[in-house]
Design a protein around this motif. Structure first.
Motif, PDB file in Angstrom:
ATOM      1  N   GLU A  98       0.832  -1.199   0.000  1.00 44.02           N
ATOM      2  CA  GLU A  98       0.000   0.000   0.000  1.00 44.02           C
ATOM      3  C   GLU A  98       0.866   1.249   0.000  1.00 44.02           C
ATOM      4  N   VAL A  99       0.354   2.302  -0.596  1.00 44.69           N
ATOM      5  CA  VAL A  99       1.067   3.579  -0.656  1.00 44.69           C
ATOM      6  C   VAL A  99       1.000   4.262   0.699  1.00 44.69           C
ATOM      7  N   ASN A 100       2.163   4.633   1.255  1.00 45.69           N
ATOM      8  CA  ASN A 100       2.156   5.379   2.514  1.00 45.69           C
ATOM      9  C   ASN A 100       2.876   6.724   2.415  1.00 45.69           C
ATOM     10  N   LEU A 101       3.369   7.039   1.192  1.00 42.00           N
ATOM     11  CA  LEU A 101       4.017   8.351   1.016  1.00 42.00           C
ATOM     12  C   LEU A 101       4.110   8.662  -0.467  1.00 42.00           C
ATOM     13  N   GLU A 102       3.839   9.926  -0.832  1.00 45.81           N
ATOM     14  CA  GLU A 102       4.054  10.416  -2.186  1.00 45.81           C
ATOM     15  C   GLU A 102       4.836  11.719  -2.103  1.00 45.81           C
ATOM     16  N   ILE A 103       5.830  11.851  -2.987  1.00 45.67           N
ATOM     17  CA  ILE A 103       6.631  13.074  -3.061  1.00 45.67           C
ATOM     18  C   ILE A 103       6.565  13.573  -4.494  1.00 45.67           C
ATOM     19  N   GLY A 104       6.181  14.835  -4.668  1.00 45.81           N
ATOM     20  CA  GLY A 104       6.133  15.407  -6.000  1.00 45.81           C
ATOM     21  C   GLY A 104       4.879  16.234  -6.212  1.00 45.81           C
ATOM     22  N   VAL A 105       5.030  17.327  -6.940  1.00 46.56           N
ATOM     23  CA  VAL A 105       3.910  18.217  -7.218  1.00 46.56           C
ATOM     24  C   VAL A 105       3.945  18.636  -8.681  1.00 46.56           C
ATOM     25  N   GLU A 106       2.784  19.068  -9.178  1.00 46.65           N
ATOM     26  CA  GLU A 106       2.723  19.599 -10.539  1.00 46.65           C
ATOM     27  C   GLU A 106       3.247  21.030 -10.566  1.00 46.65           C
ATOM     28  N   ASP A 107       2.833  21.814  -9.596  1.00 43.38           N
ATOM     29  CA  ASP A 107       3.309  23.191  -9.428  1.00 43.38           C
ATOM     30  C   ASP A 107       3.637  23.389  -7.959  1.00 43.38           C
ATOM     31  N   GLY A 108       4.662  24.195  -7.701  1.00 46.81           N
ATOM     32  CA  GLY A 108       5.031  24.459  -6.320  1.00 46.81           C
ATOM     33  C   GLY A 108       6.525  24.618  -6.169  1.00 46.81           C
ATOM     34  N   ALA A 109       7.032  24.227  -5.009  1.00 48.82           N
ATOM     35  CA  ALA A 109       8.464  24.367  -4.732  1.00 48.82           C
ATOM     36  C   ALA A 109       9.281  23.522  -5.701  1.00 48.82           C
ATOM     37  N   GLU A 110      10.350  24.093  -6.228  1.00 49.94           N
ATOM     38  CA  GLU A 110      11.172  23.421  -7.228  1.00 49.94           C
ATOM     39  C   GLU A 110      11.727  22.101  -6.737  1.00 49.94           C
ATOM     40  N   GLU A 111      12.023  22.016  -5.431  1.00 42.02           N
ATOM     41  CA  GLU A 111      12.605  20.790  -4.887  1.00 42.02           C
ATOM     42  C   GLU A 111      11.675  19.593  -5.010  1.00 42.02           C
ATOM     43  N   TYR A 112      10.373  19.850  -5.144  1.00 43.21           N
ATOM     44  CA  TYR A 112       9.395  18.762  -5.199  1.00 43.21           C
ATOM     45  C   TYR A 112       8.875  18.512  -6.609  1.00 43.21           C
ATOM     46  N   MET A 113       9.478  19.162  -7.606  1.00 44.10           N
ATOM     47  CA  MET A 113       9.076  18.969  -8.999  1.00 44.10           C
ATOM     48  C   MET A 113      10.148  18.157  -9.712  1.00 44.10           C
ATOM     49  N   PHE A 114       9.761  17.023 -10.291  1.00 43.78           N
ATOM     50  CA  PHE A 114      10.717  16.128 -10.938  1.00 43.78           C
ATOM     51  C   PHE A 114      10.535  16.169 -12.452  1.00 43.78           C
TER      52      PHE A 114
ATOM     53  N   SER B 186      -1.882  11.764 -15.808  1.00 47.82           N
ATOM     54  CA  SER B 186      -2.275  11.979 -17.197  1.00 47.82           C
ATOM     55  C   SER B 186      -1.563  13.164 -17.835  1.00 47.82           C
ATOM     56  N   LEU B 187      -1.017  14.050 -17.026  1.00 46.48           N
ATOM     57  CA  LEU B 187      -0.281  15.204 -17.542  1.00 46.48           C
ATOM     58  C   LEU B 187       1.215  14.924 -17.649  1.00 46.48           C
ATOM     59  N   GLY B 188       1.632  13.722 -17.273  1.00 47.55           N
ATOM     60  CA  GLY B 188       3.043  13.359 -17.328  1.00 47.55           C
ATOM     61  C   GLY B 188       3.834  13.760 -16.102  1.00 47.55           C
ATOM     62  N   VAL B 189       3.169  14.215 -15.059  1.00 45.22           N
ATOM     63  CA  VAL B 189       3.862  14.621 -13.833  1.00 45.22           C
ATOM     64  C   VAL B 189       4.310  13.381 -13.073  1.00 45.22           C
ATOM     65  N   GLU B 190       5.598  13.304 -12.758  1.00 47.48           N
ATOM     66  CA  GLU B 190       6.123  12.150 -12.044  1.00 47.48           C
ATOM     67  C   GLU B 190       6.202  12.424 -10.540  1.00 47.48           C
ATOM     68  N   ARG B 191       5.931  11.395  -9.774  1.00 46.09           N
ATOM     69  CA  ARG B 191       6.017  11.474  -8.315  1.00 46.09           C
ATOM     70  C   ARG B 191       6.718  10.225  -7.784  1.00 46.09           C
ATOM     71  N   VAL B 192       7.404  10.397  -6.683  1.00 44.22           N
ATOM     72  CA  VAL B 192       7.987   9.262  -5.968  1.00 44.22           C
ATOM     73  C   VAL B 192       6.914   8.664  -5.070  1.00 44.22           C
ATOM     74  N   VAL B 193       6.769   7.361  -5.098  1.00 50.00           N
ATOM     75  CA  VAL B 193       5.766   6.679  -4.301  1.00 50.00           C
ATOM     76  C   VAL B 193       6.468   5.645  -3.411  1.00 50.00           C
ATOM     77  N   ARG B 194       6.174   5.686  -2.127  1.00 54.03           N
ATOM     78  CA  ARG B 194       6.698   4.674  -1.216  1.00 54.03           C
ATOM     79  C   ARG B 194       5.591   3.670  -0.904  1.00 54.03           C
ATOM     80  N   LEU B 195       5.927   2.392  -1.059  1.00 55.13           N
ATOM     81  CA  LEU B 195       5.001   1.310  -0.761  1.00 55.13           C
ATOM     82  C   LEU B 195       5.469   0.552   0.468  1.00 55.13           C
ATOM     83  N   SER B 196       4.557   0.000   1.220  1.00 56.67           N
ATOM     84  CA  SER B 196       4.920  -0.862   2.357  1.00 56.67           C
ATOM     85  C   SER B 196       3.960  -2.043   2.410  1.00 56.67           C
ATOM     86  N   TRP B 197       4.435  -3.139   2.952  1.00 50.43           N
ATOM     87  CA  TRP B 197       3.625  -4.358   3.098  1.00 50.43           C
ATOM     88  C   TRP B 197       4.090  -5.169   4.290  1.00 50.43           C
TER      89      TRP B 197
END
Length: 383
Positions: A39-55, A372-383
Motif C-alpha cells: 500500500e502507498v504510505n508516502l508520495e513526493i512530488g507536485v505539478e506546481d510548487g516548490a522546485e525541490e518537489y518537482m521532478f 495523465s499530464l506526465g507529472v512524475e512522483r515518488v511513491v513509497r510502498l509498504s507491506w
C-alpha cells in the motif's frame, strides 16, 4: 518450491524457444505461497510548487539506513534527498562535466563502505559521494568501459566490492549483446562476461533496411506491440537472471557467468482489451509509415494475449521479483523468489506505480507514478 528434473521433450522445447541451457535445477512453483498487498504510505512530488518537489524524469531511487530517500533526476541533473516523512533535506551534485557534476544521472546504489554511487550517463562515468547529515561530498569517479552511455541498468557490485559496469557491444554472430565489466577502482577491467542473447526469431522484432546497404541506407526496427522481448535483471550480489518474456522460464546466473539454476512455470499472459488492441494496431501503422512495406508485410500482427512476463527485478536482499504482465486496469503482481530459487510470496501493488527505476527493500519499495499530464512522483510502498 518443488524441484524436479524436466523431461527431455519439454527441455528441448524451452531451449528452442528461449535459450534456457540445460534442464538441471528447473522448478515449478507452488500455488500455496502467501499474497501480500503493498500500500502507498508516502508520495513526493507536485505539478506546481516548490522546485525541490518537482521532478523532470526520475532515473533512480534508493533509501539509506536513516530511511532518507534519494531521487536522481535525469532532467535537472541532480540527486535530491528527502527525509523519511518526504520533506526535502538537501541536493547532491549539479549539472556539468566537472568533478562530482552530473548529466542525466540514474541508477543509485550504496557500496560496502557506505558511499553513494550514481551512473552519470552523459559523462560516461560513475560518481561516488560520501553522504553526511546535511549534504554530501564528491569522492571519486570511475569511467565507463563501453560506449553505451545512455543504457539504464541497476548499479551493482561483485562479491569483492568491484563495481559492475553494464553496457552493450557489437557481436559478429548475434549483433548487439549486453556485457558486464567488473572494474577496479582505477577503472581497469578485471573481468568481462557477456549476457547471451536469445535467437532473433524468438523476439518480436522485424528489421527493415532502406537503400542498398551503402551510404544513406538505414535499418529500422519494427517492434511487435506486447510481443516477446529479452529481459535481464541484475542482482545486487553480482549475478543476473534472463528470459524471453513469452515464456516463464528464467535462467539464473552467478557473478562469474556460470549457470546456477532455473525457474519455470506454465503461465499464459492476460488477453488484450479492446482499447489495447486498437492502440497496438495504431502503433504498428505508425512504425511502418514512410517505409516501403505495409502492416500486412510484417511477420507478426497484434497478439491476442500479452506475454506472461513483464520485468525481472531484484530487491536489496538479492531476492528475485518476477513481475507478471497485467490485464488492462489490473494491479501489478510479482512472484518473489529467494536466492536458492524457492518461491516465497506474491506481492501486489497499485497499477500506476512502476518499480523499474525504483528500490525494493524488505517490506518497502520506492517507485514512480505518472499522471495523465506526465507529472512524475515518488511513491513509497509498504507491506
Amino acid at each position: 518450491m518443488t524441484n524436479e528434473k524436466c523431461r527431455m521433450k519439454s527441455c528441448v522445447a524451452i531451449a528452442a524457444s528461449m535459450f534456457l541451457w540445460g534442464c538441471e535445477g528447473a522448478s515449478s512453483g507452488r500455488g500455496d505461497v502467501p499474497t501480500v498487498v503493498a500500500e502507498v504510505n508516502l508520495e513526493i512530488g507536485v505539478e506546481d510548487g516548490a522546485e525541490e518537489y518537482m521532478f523532470g524524469r526520475i532515473g533512480g531511487l534508493i533509501v539509506d539506513e536513516q530511511q532518507r530517500i534519494y531521487v536522481a533526476d535525469a532532467l535537472t541533473n541532480v540527486i535530491r534527498v528527502f527525509d523519511s516523512a518526504g520533506e526535502y533535506a538537501f541536493t547532491i551534485g549539479r549539472e556539468g562535466a566537472g568533478p562530482g557534476e552530473l548529466q542525466a544521472p540514474c541508477c543509485l546504489a550504496f557500496d560496502g563502505k557506505g558511499l553513494l554511487w550514481v551512473r552519470d550517463a552523459v559523462n560516461a562515468r560513475y560518481n561516488a559521494y560520501e553522504v553526511g547529515v546535511t549534504g554530501a561530498e564528491f569522492r571519486t569517479s570511475i569511467r565507463m568501459s563501453h560506449g553505451a552511455r545512455g543504457y539504464m541498468v541497476p548499479l551493482t557490485f561483485d562479491q569483492t566490492g568491484r563495481l559492475i559496469d553494464v553496457g552493450m557491444q557489437t557481436n559478429e554472430d548475434t549483433g548487439v549483446e549486453i556485457i558486464r565489466l567488473h572494474l577496479d577502482p582505477d577503472g581497469s577491467v578485471v573481468n568481462k562476461v557477456a549476457v547471451a542473447e536469445p535467437p532473433p526469431d524468438s523476439l518480436g522484432v522485424h528489421l527493415v533496411q532502406t537503400g542498398d546497404g551503402g551510404v544513406g541506407s538505414a535499418v529500422f526496427f519494427i517492434h511487435q506491440p506486447y510481443g516477446p522481448h529479452h529481459i535481464v535483471g541484475h542482482s545486487p550480489f553480482g549475478g543476473w537472471v534472463q528470459a524471453v518474456s513469452s515464456h516463464y522460464a528464467i535462467r539464473w546466473v552467478g557473478p562469474d557467468g556460470e549457470f546456477e539454476h532455473s525457474i519455470k512455470r506454465d503461465l499464459m499472459g492476460p488477453r488484450l482489451s479492446d482499447d489495447e488492441h486498437a492502440r497496438s494496431e495504431e502503433t504498428l501503422r505508425n512504425q511502418v509509415q514512410g517505409l516501403a512495406i505495409t502492416v500486412g508485410d510484417l511477420p507478426f500482427g497484434v497478439p491476442g494475449r500479452k506475454t506472461p512476463l513483464a520485468e525481472l527485478l531484484f530487491d536489496r536482499e538479492g531476492r528475485l521479483w518476477v513481475q507478471l504482465s497485467a490485464a488492462d486496469g489490473a494491479v501489478n503482481r510479482a512472484h518473489v523468489y529467494e536466492r536458492d530459487g524457492s518461491w516465497i510470496e506474491t506481492v501486489e501493488w497499485p497499477r500506476n506505480v512502476s518499480l523499474s527505476t525504483g528500490y525494493i527493500g524488505s517490506g518497502q519499495a520506492l517507485g514512480v507514478s505518472r499522471d495523465s499530464l506526465g507529472v512524475e512522483r515518488v511513491v513509497r510502498l509498504s507491506w
